[in-house]
Design an enzyme around this catalytic site. Structure first.
Site, PDB file in Angstrom:
ATOM      1  N   CYS A  13       5.350  -6.165   1.783  1.00 53.31           N
ATOM      2  CA  CYS A  13       5.745  -4.746   1.766  1.00 53.31           C
ATOM      3  C   CYS A  13       5.047  -3.996   2.913  1.00 53.31           C
ATOM      4  O   CYS A  13       5.335  -4.262   4.074  1.00 53.31           O
ATOM      5  CB  CYS A  13       5.432  -4.156   0.387  1.00 53.31           C
ATOM      6  SG  CYS A  13       6.247  -2.578   0.119  1.00 53.31           S
ATOM      7  N   TYR A  14       4.114  -3.096   2.605  1.00 53.11           N
ATOM      8  CA  TYR A  14       3.393  -2.401   3.679  1.00 53.11           C
ATOM      9  C   TYR A  14       2.786  -3.420   4.642  1.00 53.11           C
ATOM     10  O   TYR A  14       2.765  -3.210   5.861  1.00 53.11           O
ATOM     11  CB  TYR A  14       2.298  -1.540   3.054  1.00 53.11           C
ATOM     12  CG  TYR A  14       1.453  -0.770   4.061  1.00 53.11           C
ATOM     13  CD1 TYR A  14       1.895   0.432   4.594  1.00 53.11           C
ATOM     14  CD2 TYR A  14       0.211  -1.250   4.455  1.00 53.11           C
ATOM     15  CE1 TYR A  14       1.120   1.131   5.515  1.00 53.11           C
ATOM     16  CE2 TYR A  14      -0.572  -0.556   5.363  1.00 53.11           C
ATOM     17  CZ  TYR A  14      -0.115   0.634   5.891  1.00 53.11           C
ATOM     18  OH  TYR A  14      -0.879   1.330   6.792  1.00 53.11           O
TER      19      TYR A  14
ATOM     20  N   HIS B 130       8.142  -7.920  -3.563  1.00 48.14           N
ATOM     21  CA  HIS B 130       6.827  -8.264  -4.134  1.00 48.14           C
ATOM     22  C   HIS B 130       6.875  -9.573  -4.912  1.00 48.14           C
ATOM     23  O   HIS B 130       7.301  -9.588  -6.069  1.00 48.14           O
ATOM     24  CB  HIS B 130       6.356  -7.125  -5.039  1.00 48.14           C
ATOM     25  CG  HIS B 130       6.002  -5.911  -4.263  1.00 48.14           C
ATOM     26  ND1 HIS B 130       4.731  -5.681  -3.793  1.00 48.14           N
ATOM     27  CD2 HIS B 130       6.763  -4.896  -3.805  1.00 48.14           C
ATOM     28  CE1 HIS B 130       4.721  -4.561  -3.107  1.00 48.14           C
ATOM     29  NE2 HIS B 130       5.943  -4.057  -3.102  1.00 48.14           N
TER      30      HIS B 130
ATOM     31  N   GLY C  17       0.840  -1.196   0.000  1.00 51.28           N
ATOM     32  CA  GLY C  17       0.000   0.000   0.000  1.00 51.28           C
ATOM     33  C   GLY C  17       0.864   1.229   0.000  1.00 51.28           C
ATOM     34  O   GLY C  17       2.060   1.153   0.314  1.00 51.28           O
TER      35      GLY C  17
ATOM     36  N   GLU D  16       4.381 -11.090  -6.144  1.00 54.49           N
ATOM     37  CA  GLU D  16       3.271 -11.172  -7.100  1.00 54.49           C
ATOM     38  C   GLU D  16       3.613 -10.632  -8.486  1.00 54.49           C
ATOM     39  O   GLU D  16       2.923 -10.927  -9.454  1.00 54.49           O
ATOM     40  CB  GLU D  16       2.030 -10.441  -6.542  1.00 54.49           C
ATOM     41  CG  GLU D  16       2.110  -8.920  -6.457  1.00 54.49           C
ATOM     42  CD  GLU D  16       2.790  -8.391  -5.197  1.00 54.49           C
ATOM     43  OE1 GLU D  16       3.551  -9.144  -4.558  1.00 54.49           O
ATOM     44  OE2 GLU D  16       2.574  -7.211  -4.852  1.00 54.49           O
TER      45      GLU D  16
ATOM     46  N   LYS E 205     -10.039 -11.967 -16.269  1.00 58.79           N
ATOM     47  CA  LYS E 205     -10.215 -12.149 -17.713  1.00 58.79           C
ATOM     48  C   LYS E 205      -9.712 -13.519 -18.210  1.00 58.79           C
ATOM     49  O   LYS E 205     -10.392 -14.193 -18.978  1.00 58.79           O
ATOM     50  CB  LYS E 205      -9.442 -11.043 -18.440  1.00 58.79           C
ATOM     51  CG  LYS E 205      -9.726 -10.971 -19.915  1.00 58.79           C
ATOM     52  CD  LYS E 205     -10.795  -9.959 -20.148  1.00 58.79           C
ATOM     53  CE  LYS E 205     -11.227  -9.871 -21.568  1.00 58.79           C
ATOM     54  NZ  LYS E 205     -12.404  -9.001 -21.684  1.00 58.79           N
TER      55      LYS E 205
ATOM     56  N   ASP F 230     -16.545 -11.345 -22.674  1.00 62.47           N
ATOM     57  CA  ASP F 230     -17.260 -11.315 -21.389  1.00 62.47           C
ATOM     58  C   ASP F 230     -18.760 -11.517 -21.570  1.00 62.47           C
ATOM     59  O   ASP F 230     -19.386 -12.326 -20.885  1.00 62.47           O
ATOM     60  CB  ASP F 230     -17.017  -9.987 -20.652  1.00 62.47           C
ATOM     61  CG  ASP F 230     -15.545  -9.692 -20.496  1.00 62.47           C
ATOM     62  OD1 ASP F 230     -14.756 -10.631 -20.644  1.00 62.47           O
ATOM     63  OD2 ASP F 230     -15.197  -8.531 -20.238  1.00 62.47           O
TER      64      ASP F 230
END
Ligand code: XMP
Length: 536
Positions: free
Chosen positions: A105-106, A192, A78, A194, A392, A250
């Site tokens: 992180c945060y 990170h 964040g 991710e 997606k 979609d």
């Protein structure tokens, strides 16, 4: 996570009501969102392990969190500093639930602040690649080498962890890059895992989810489809559902899921707003009739849209007008469908999260996405959004499982306002015709080169300038076309595609030779950010 552009405030509108609506799957991991741009990426990476992952607001009370029965909790990054007066915090009781926690992180700084330690502003803000040296591999870093590359992005860092924590890794500038609590199953990492810039990040998240949390990976899209179909049947009963079709993946997958659930109780509406790509209306109709034996209402609204756009050049105003015209046309057609009670929309998980941000943060004010929100309230139907938990790529896989053809499932996304936002300046039929032809050449050439699946979105843009050229012996003063092709995982960030020069040359030659009124072609080499994918 601090990033080099404005970060959104923590998103507050992931409502508690949504949580109670959620089906409780066997295994789930919950991400507490502290305003990271990358909370969605964390969720995607966890789902890649076949574990259902859900993002919730950061201050969800521990009792409510416990009701979701997560196997693990991840605290996202964040933009704030934990020592600021209004910094977003989690309920400290979550550490007492006996559920493994990973702070990123945060999130790590919060863990340290809550359980004993000191966070301070780093002498050097660290942004970019770093090498971590791992001192303890057990658990999180199982199977990794002693040194591995990671992505750092922080201004604060943990200065002291005290007795409660064991340091697991360090970098040259960050002495406490990863930690583990000595008594609780609570972990933290400053970098990170991710993002793709941490090459073994998925392995680290796999270790957390599987080894630390004890998940086994039982979440599959097939199960999701079955449960969604059951849920739709129960909700709809014998009433009717309307679904707007755009030809995009979609809305097609939404319709396919509904059709499987309720068959001919489904009625679809396709609004031809004149802003579709070349031959798109015919393609949607033919795909529809191949797959669904139910009502399709095709509304020819080309004039209506062209009229409302006449003389309008300002991008947001274009979007606004298209939104209103769309609602009008849709409403008029929907009234012809008897007993219609529900409206189905192909809202995806990122839309849900971003519409939450729209109320609280700056992120969503970049462009008005006319097809997110708005429509249902104005139409007075009850809403069905069967894809609202999916990303997606998951929707694409679901479409394939439901038997939709590959050409449809892998179609590049196309914005709701259509060619209007690629026709810079005034939208007129003659300018749209130029754009449509140029766009068809771009897409055909990308397909012929076998690069359609390897690029995320490729299209033409008609610029609002004319430039001088020479054709034969004559001077020309004609339109310029920009080619845009991007690669992206999530459409929130994107890089321009490194298309081969020969391919660009073929596109340019064909556009200039075959499209009347164009004498110049450019290639857009801007990434997002700072540019966006669409030009308007
Ligand atoms: P930008 O231009 O914001 O686009 O980088 C990100 C993705 O969103 C699509 N896009 C839209 N999709 N309605 C939509 O349904 C819209 O108003 C809209 N505007 C942009 C864009 O094509 C890209 O995939």
């Amino acid at each position: 996570m601090s990033i080099p552009r404005e970060a959104p405030a923590p998103k507050q509108r992931l409502t508690e009501q949504r949580l109670t609506e959620q089906r409780l799957t066997d295994e789930r991991v919950v991400v507490l969102d502290f305003g990271s741009q990358y909370a969605q990426l964390i969720a995607r990476r966890v789902r890649e392990q076949n574990v259902y992952c859900q993002i919730v607001r950061h201050d969800l009370p521990a009792e409510r969190l416990a009701e979701l029965q997560p196997k693990g909790i991840i605290l996202s990054g964040g933009p704030s500093s934990v020592y600021e007066p209004n910094a977003p915090k989690c309920d400290p009781k979550i550490f007492e639930l006996g559920i493994p926690v990973l702070g990123i992180c945060y999130g790590m700084q919060l863990v340290v602040e809550a359980l004993g330690g000191k966070v301070q502003h780093a002498t050097h803000r660290e942004y970019g690649r770093a090498t971590v040296r791992i001192s303890n591999h057990e658990g999180l870093f199982d199977g990794l080498a002693d040194e591995t590359d990671v992505w750092m992005s922080h201004g604060d860092q943990v200065a002291e962890v005290g007795e409660a924590f064991e340091p697991l890794a360090e970098t040259d500038t960050c002495p406490v890059a990863a930690i583990r609590h000595r008594q609780l199953a609570v972990y933290g990492m400053q970098f990170h895992p991710e993002v793709t810039h941490t090459p073994l990040g998925s392995q680290i998240l796999h270790n957390f989810v599987m080894t630390v949390c004890g998940c086994t990976g039982t979440w599959h899209l097939g199960d999701f489809a079955e449960a969604a179909i059951e849920q739709i049947r129960a909700q709809v009963g014998d009433r009717r559902v309307i679904c707007g079709l755009s030809g995009g993946v979609d809305s097609s997958v939404t319709a396919a899921l509904l059709y499987k659930a309720i068959g001919p109780q489904l009625a679809c509406i396709l609004i031809d707003n004149g802003l579709l790509r070349k031959d798109e209306q015919a393609a949607v109709i033919s795909e529809f009739s191949n797959h669904f034996k139910t009502e399709l209402h095709v509304v020819d609204a080309r004039e209506r849209f062209l009229d409302t756009l006449a003389g309008i050049t300002e991008p947001q105003e274009k979007r606004r007008r298209i939104g209103y015209a769309f609602i009008d046309c849709f409403k008029a057609e929907a009234e012809k469908i008897q007993d219609a009670h529900f409206l189905a929309q192909g809202t995806l998980y990122p839309d849900v999260i971003e519409s939450g941000a729209a109320k609280d943060g700056p992120a969503a004010t970049i462009k008005l996405h006319h097809n997110v929100g708005g429509l249902p309230e104005q139409l007075g139907f009850e809403l069905i959004e069967p894809l609202r938990d999916l990303f997606k790529d998951e929707v694409r896989r679901l479409g394939a499982e439901l038997g939709l053809p590959e050409t449809l499932v892998w179609r590049h996304p196309f914005p709701g306002p259509g060619l209007a936002v690629r026709c810079l300046g005034e939208v007129t039929e003659s300018r749209l015709e130029v754009l449509r032809e140029a766009d068809a050449i771009v897409v055909n050439e990308i397909k012929a080169a076998g690069l359609y699946r390897q690029t995320s979105q490729s299209f033409a843009v008609l610029l609002p300038v004319e430039s001088v050229g020479v054709m034969g012996d004559a001077r020309t003063y004609e339109n310029a076309i920009a080619i845009r092709s991007v690669n992206t995982d999530d459409f929130m960030t994107a890089d321009w595609s490194r298309l081969p020069y020969d391919l660009l040359a073929r596109m340019s030659t064909r556009i200039i030779n075959e499209v009347k009124g164009v004498n110049r072609v450019c290639y857009d080499i801007s990434s997002k950010p700072p540019a966006t994918i669409e030009w308007e």
